[in-house]
Design a protein around this motif. Structure first.
Motif, PDB file in Angstrom:
ATOM      1  N   TRP A 335      31.691   9.422 -21.362  1.00  0.00           N
ATOM      2  CA  TRP A 335      32.671   8.336 -21.354  1.00  0.00           C
ATOM      3  C   TRP A 335      32.036   7.016 -20.924  1.00  0.00           C
ATOM      4  CZ3 TRP A 335      35.595   6.572 -16.688  1.00  0.00           C
ATOM      5  CH2 TRP A 335      36.588   5.627 -17.011  1.00  0.00           C
ATOM      6  N   THR A 336      31.297   7.038 -19.831  1.00  0.00           N
ATOM      7  CA  THR A 336      30.711   5.797 -19.310  1.00  0.00           C
ATOM      8  C   THR A 336      29.598   5.252 -20.203  1.00  0.00           C
ATOM      9  OG1 THR A 336      29.216   7.082 -17.878  1.00  0.00           O
ATOM     10  CG2 THR A 336      31.288   6.325 -16.912  1.00  0.00           C
ATOM     11  N   SER A 337      29.002   6.116 -21.006  1.00  0.00           N
ATOM     12  CA  SER A 337      27.952   5.654 -21.927  1.00  0.00           C
ATOM     13  C   SER A 337      28.528   5.154 -23.246  1.00  0.00           C
ATOM     14  CB  SER A 337      26.964   6.793 -22.209  1.00  0.00           C
ATOM     15  OG  SER A 337      27.598   7.842 -22.924  1.00  0.00           O
ATOM     16  N   GLY A 338      29.834   5.280 -23.420  1.00  0.00           N
ATOM     17  CA  GLY A 338      30.476   4.817 -24.641  1.00  0.00           C
ATOM     18  C   GLY A 338      30.537   5.842 -25.743  1.00  0.00           C
ATOM     19  N   LYS A 339      30.094   7.065 -25.468  1.00  0.00           N
ATOM     20  CA  LYS A 339      30.096   8.111 -26.487  1.00  0.00           C
ATOM     21  C   LYS A 339      31.439   8.821 -26.601  1.00  0.00           C
ATOM     22  CE  LYS A 339      25.144   9.010 -25.962  1.00  0.00           C
ATOM     23  NZ  LYS A 339      24.108  10.007 -25.608  1.00  0.00           N
ATOM     24  N   MET A 340      32.339   8.530 -25.669  1.00  0.00           N
ATOM     25  CA  MET A 340      33.662   9.148 -25.690  1.00  0.00           C
ATOM     26  C   MET A 340      34.721   8.060 -25.518  1.00  0.00           C
ATOM     27  SD  MET A 340      35.293  12.026 -23.105  1.00  0.00           S
ATOM     28  CE  MET A 340      34.062  13.261 -23.516  1.00  0.00           C
ATOM     29  N   ARG A 341      35.736   8.099 -26.361  1.00  0.00           N
ATOM     30  CA  ARG A 341      36.803   7.119 -26.267  1.00  0.00           C
ATOM     31  C   ARG A 341      37.682   7.376 -25.037  1.00  0.00           C
ATOM     32  NH1 ARG A 341      37.600   4.074 -30.831  1.00  0.00           N
ATOM     33  NH2 ARG A 341      36.426   4.715 -32.688  1.00  0.00           N
ATOM     34  N   ASN A 342      38.346   6.319 -24.591  1.00  0.00           N
ATOM     35  CA  ASN A 342      39.193   6.427 -23.404  1.00  0.00           C
ATOM     36  C   ASN A 342      40.229   7.528 -23.528  1.00  0.00           C
ATOM     37  OD1 ASN A 342      37.843   4.293 -22.272  1.00  0.00           O
ATOM     38  ND2 ASN A 342      39.488   2.802 -22.532  1.00  0.00           N
ATOM     39  N   ARG A 343      40.914   7.560 -24.660  1.00  0.00           N
ATOM     40  CA  ARG A 343      42.007   8.521 -24.816  1.00  0.00           C
ATOM     41  C   ARG A 343      41.511   9.953 -24.663  1.00  0.00           C
ATOM     42  NH1 ARG A 343      45.866   7.946 -29.940  1.00  0.00           N
ATOM     43  NH2 ARG A 343      46.148   5.940 -28.870  1.00  0.00           N
ATOM     44  N   ARG A 344      40.357  10.245 -25.257  1.00  0.00           N
ATOM     45  CA  ARG A 344      39.822  11.611 -25.154  1.00  0.00           C
ATOM     46  C   ARG A 344      39.396  11.902 -23.711  1.00  0.00           C
ATOM     47  NH1 ARG A 344      38.144  16.055 -27.480  1.00  0.00           N
ATOM     48  NH2 ARG A 344      36.145  17.011 -26.981  1.00  0.00           N
ATOM     49  N   PHE A 345      38.757  10.924 -23.060  1.00  0.00           N
ATOM     50  CA  PHE A 345      38.368  11.147 -21.668  1.00  0.00           C
ATOM     51  C   PHE A 345      39.589  11.410 -20.800  1.00  0.00           C
ATOM     52  CE2 PHE A 345      37.851   9.461 -17.353  1.00  0.00           C
ATOM     53  CZ  PHE A 345      36.854  10.316 -16.892  1.00  0.00           C
ATOM     54  N   PHE A 346      40.637  10.621 -20.958  1.00  0.00           N
ATOM     55  CA  PHE A 346      41.834  10.810 -20.137  1.00  0.00           C
ATOM     56  C   PHE A 346      42.404  12.217 -20.338  1.00  0.00           C
ATOM     57  CE2 PHE A 346      42.737   6.005 -20.719  1.00  0.00           C
ATOM     58  CZ  PHE A 346      41.774   5.700 -19.763  1.00  0.00           C
ATOM     59  N   ARG A 347      42.397  12.686 -21.569  1.00  0.00           N
ATOM     60  CA  ARG A 347      42.937  14.007 -21.852  1.00  0.00           C
ATOM     61  C   ARG A 347      42.065  15.102 -21.226  1.00  0.00           C
ATOM     62  NH1 ARG A 347      43.175  13.420 -26.831  1.00  0.00           N
ATOM     63  NH2 ARG A 347      41.342  14.554 -27.547  1.00  0.00           N
ATOM     64  N   LEU A 348      40.740  14.976 -21.400  1.00  0.00           N
ATOM     65  CA  LEU A 348      39.838  15.985 -20.838  1.00  0.00           C
ATOM     66  C   LEU A 348      39.818  15.926 -19.312  1.00  0.00           C
ATOM     67  CD1 LEU A 348      36.810  15.771 -23.306  1.00  0.00           C
ATOM     68  CD2 LEU A 348      38.614  17.502 -23.199  1.00  0.00           C
ATOM     69  N   TYR A 349      39.921  14.731 -18.758  1.00  0.00           N
ATOM     70  CA  TYR A 349      39.964  14.585 -17.300  1.00  0.00           C
ATOM     71  C   TYR A 349      41.193  15.284 -16.736  1.00  0.00           C
ATOM     72  CZ  TYR A 349      40.851  12.270 -12.799  1.00  0.00           C
ATOM     73  OH  TYR A 349      41.141  12.013 -11.491  1.00  0.00           O
ATOM     74  N   SER A 350      42.342  15.083 -17.360  1.00  0.00           N
ATOM     75  CA  SER A 350      43.572  15.724 -16.899  1.00  0.00           C
ATOM     76  C   SER A 350      43.459  17.245 -16.984  1.00  0.00           C
ATOM     77  CB  SER A 350      44.750  15.233 -17.745  1.00  0.00           C
ATOM     78  OG  SER A 350      45.944  15.878 -17.367  1.00  0.00           O
ATOM     79  N   ARG A 351      42.912  17.740 -18.095  1.00  0.00           N
ATOM     80  CA  ARG A 351      42.750  19.193 -18.268  1.00  0.00           C
ATOM     81  C   ARG A 351      41.758  19.747 -17.244  1.00  0.00           C
ATOM     82  NH1 ARG A 351      40.536  20.663 -23.939  1.00  0.00           N
ATOM     83  NH2 ARG A 351      42.444  19.533 -24.510  1.00  0.00           N
ATOM     84  N   PHE A 352      40.690  18.993 -17.004  1.00  0.00           N
ATOM     85  CA  PHE A 352      39.681  19.398 -16.029  1.00  0.00           C
ATOM     86  C   PHE A 352      40.292  19.538 -14.628  1.00  0.00           C
ATOM     87  CE2 PHE A 352      37.093  17.383 -12.689  1.00  0.00           C
ATOM     88  CZ  PHE A 352      36.108  18.337 -12.517  1.00  0.00           C
ATOM     89  N   CYS A 353      41.084  18.552 -14.220  1.00  0.00           N
ATOM     90  CA  CYS A 353      41.703  18.594 -12.890  1.00  0.00           C
ATOM     91  C   CYS A 353      42.693  19.746 -12.773  1.00  0.00           C
ATOM     92  CB  CYS A 353      42.398  17.267 -12.589  1.00  0.00           C
ATOM     93  SG  CYS A 353      41.269  15.884 -12.313  1.00  0.00           S
ATOM     94  N   ASP A 354      43.455  19.998 -13.833  1.00  0.00           N
ATOM     95  CA  ASP A 354      44.387  21.121 -13.819  1.00  0.00           C
ATOM     96  C   ASP A 354      43.645  22.446 -13.704  1.00  0.00           C
ATOM     97  OD1 ASP A 354      46.522  19.421 -14.021  1.00  0.00           O
ATOM     98  OD2 ASP A 354      46.781  19.681 -16.188  1.00  0.00           O
ATOM     99  N   ASP A 355      42.494  22.540 -14.357  1.00  0.00           N
ATOM    100  CA  ASP A 355      41.705  23.769 -14.304  1.00  0.00           C
ATOM    101  C   ASP A 355      41.206  24.046 -12.880  1.00  0.00           C
ATOM    102  OD1 ASP A 355      42.070  24.280 -16.962  1.00  0.00           O
ATOM    103  OD2 ASP A 355      40.099  23.558 -17.595  1.00  0.00           O
ATOM    104  N   ILE A 356      40.807  23.020 -12.168  1.00  0.00           N
ATOM    105  CA  ILE A 356      40.340  23.218 -10.793  1.00  0.00           C
ATOM    106  C   ILE A 356      41.429  23.868  -9.966  1.00  0.00           C
ATOM    107  CG2 ILE A 356      39.592  22.081  -8.665  1.00  0.00           C
ATOM    108  CD1 ILE A 356      38.395  19.865 -10.346  1.00  0.00           C
ATOM    109  N   PHE A 357      42.636  23.361 -10.082  1.00  0.00           N
ATOM    110  CA  PHE A 357      43.761  23.895  -9.309  1.00  0.00           C
ATOM    111  C   PHE A 357      44.081  25.317  -9.732  1.00  0.00           C
ATOM    112  CE2 PHE A 357      48.323  24.112  -8.122  1.00  0.00           C
ATOM    113  CZ  PHE A 357      48.190  23.809  -6.773  1.00  0.00           C
ATOM    114  N   GLY A 358      44.051  25.568 -11.034  1.00  0.00           N
ATOM    115  CA  GLY A 358      44.395  26.890 -11.533  1.00  0.00           C
ATOM    116  C   GLY A 358      43.380  27.950 -11.187  1.00  0.00           C
ATOM    117  N   LYS A 359      42.102  27.564 -11.043  1.00  0.00           N
ATOM    118  CA  LYS A 359      41.041  28.536 -10.754  1.00  0.00           C
ATOM    119  C   LYS A 359      40.817  28.778  -9.268  1.00  0.00           C
ATOM    120  CE  LYS A 359      38.358  27.453 -14.917  1.00  0.00           C
ATOM    121  NZ  LYS A 359      37.087  26.854 -15.421  1.00  0.00           N
ATOM    122  N   SER A 360      41.562  28.092  -8.430  1.00  0.00           N
ATOM    123  CA  SER A 360      41.287  28.158  -6.990  1.00  0.00           C
ATOM    124  C   SER A 360      42.401  28.902  -6.256  1.00  0.00           C
ATOM    125  CB  SER A 360      41.131  26.741  -6.411  1.00  0.00           C
ATOM    126  OG  SER A 360      40.088  26.064  -7.063  1.00  0.00           O
TER     127      SER A 360
END
Length: 364
Positions: A335-360
């Motif tokens: 994302w920070t290098s410009g290889k990923m658009r904002n919308r995709r990063f926001f979606r993956l970031y949200s899924r990533f955070c949910d996964d942390i909670f679900g796996k713990s």
């Protein structure tokens, strides 16, 4: 119990909630980190163990901040400019602030009821400040007495990294960029304060010794949380309520790339989670006010785990965190290098955070 007994307990609790406030902190200059990003850590000790993260739409800048779970029910706007309290936070300009209590700077007779306004000051600073210069102007223009006695730590998106020792009428700056070690450790005393009134000396000595043993490759959230916040006594205490490491951006970088890595509740009982300001409120739901109480699910789970296990030292961190770092770094770097658009990063970031909670299981 008679009225006098209740009054004694009330006074005792008030004393605990204020005087127990401590904190261990570190600021590392971007000149000392491998990627040029300044780093700031606050290990929070306080009588208010229930913390949560909240996103705010500020007057000028939006921001995310660590707040007491009960902040909306507490005294509000005792400063004419403050709409709330913040105990560590970052805004959309890349300005990040924290504080540690100090007990050796007050040199006046300002009454107690006019003090303890550090949280309100930081809330307002997050709304209107974009860099160190803004903060200094803010301090200069505040009406006196300011109602504070504290060390404030700040990093910004322009290479700024500094501590400010502030009392009711004046302030002194320590520029971390000019320190030979490249970092500064601060607990509950001020360099310009009264030596006989210093607090937190033992924690300062331990944190300083740990920092001397770290290499620049450890100057990040993983190194500071595992090495300092999870290092056991005297830093890890019964009144420890959160640990936050803010990784800023290199001079001139995108302020929205700032990451506030957060352990809510108790550092050895909960994994660290990356929190960002971004374009709107994207704080993971389990770190915010829940649907059933003012508490966050993450903090409640950590405090429950702490009660089960008791106070313990776990320097190696939690087993989920190697995966957390790998997964987040992957999407963050793209994302920070410009290889990923904002919308995709926001979606993956949200899924990533949910996964942390679900796996713990520790926080469910």
């Amino acid at each position: 119990m008679n009225k006098a007994g209740y009054l004694f307990i009330a006074v005792l609790l008030l004393s605990f909630s204020t005087k127990a406030a401590a904190c261990t902190s570190v600021i590392i200059s971007g000149k000392s980190t491998p990627d040029g990003r300044p780093v700031m850590m606050k290990h929070r000790d306080t009588g208010e163990l229930n913390n949560r993260i909240q996103w705010f739409e500020g007057e000028i800048y939006n921001f995310v901040a660590l707040v007491n779970a009960s902040w909306e029910k507490e005294r509000q706007a005792s400063y004419p400019y403050a709409a709330g309290e913040a105990w560590t936070g970052s805004n959309s300009a890349g300005f990040s602030i924290m504080n540690t209590a100090t007990y050796d700077l007050k040199d006046d007779d300002v009454p107690t009821e006019m003090m303890d306004r550090e949280g309100e000051l930081m809330y307002r600073a997050l709304e209107i400040c974009s860099n160190l210069a803004d903060f200094e102007m803010f301090l200069d223009t505040l009406s006196r007495p300011m109602g504070v006695e504290a060390n404030f730590g700040i990093i910004d998106a322009h290479g700024g990294a500094a501590y400010y020792e502030v009392n009711n009428y004046k302030w002194v700056k320590f520029d971390v960029n000019t320190i030979d070690e490249g970092y500064m450790v601060v607990t509950n005393f001020s360099r310009t304060g009264r030596v006989q009134d210093r607090k937190g000396v033992e924690r300062f000595e331990k944190a300083s010794a740990i920092m001397k043993g770290l290499s620049p490759s450890d100057y990040n959230h993983r190194g500071l949380i595992n090495s300092i916040s999870r290092s056991g006594k005297p830093i890890l205490r019964n009144i420890t309520s959160a640990s936050i490491v803010i990784e800023g951006v290199a001079d001139g970088g995108n302020p929205l790339h700032t990451v506030m890595w957060t352990c809510l509740g108790y550092p050895t009982c909960v994994p660290y989670i990356p929190v960002m300001v971004l374009d709107k409120d994207r704080v993971p739901s389990y770190m915010k006010k829940s649907k059933v109480s003012d508490h966050s699910l993450l903090c409640d789970g950590a405090l429950k785990e702490k009660e089960i296990r008791g106070i313990s030292s776990r320097e190696e961190g939690l087993p989920e965190e190697a995966e957390i770092d790998y997964d987040f770094n992957d999407i963050y770097s793209r994302w920070t290098s410009g290889k990923m658009r904002n919308r995709r990063f926001f979606r993956l970031y949200s899924r990533f955070c949910d996964d942390i909670f679900g796996k713990s299981p520790k926080i469910n």
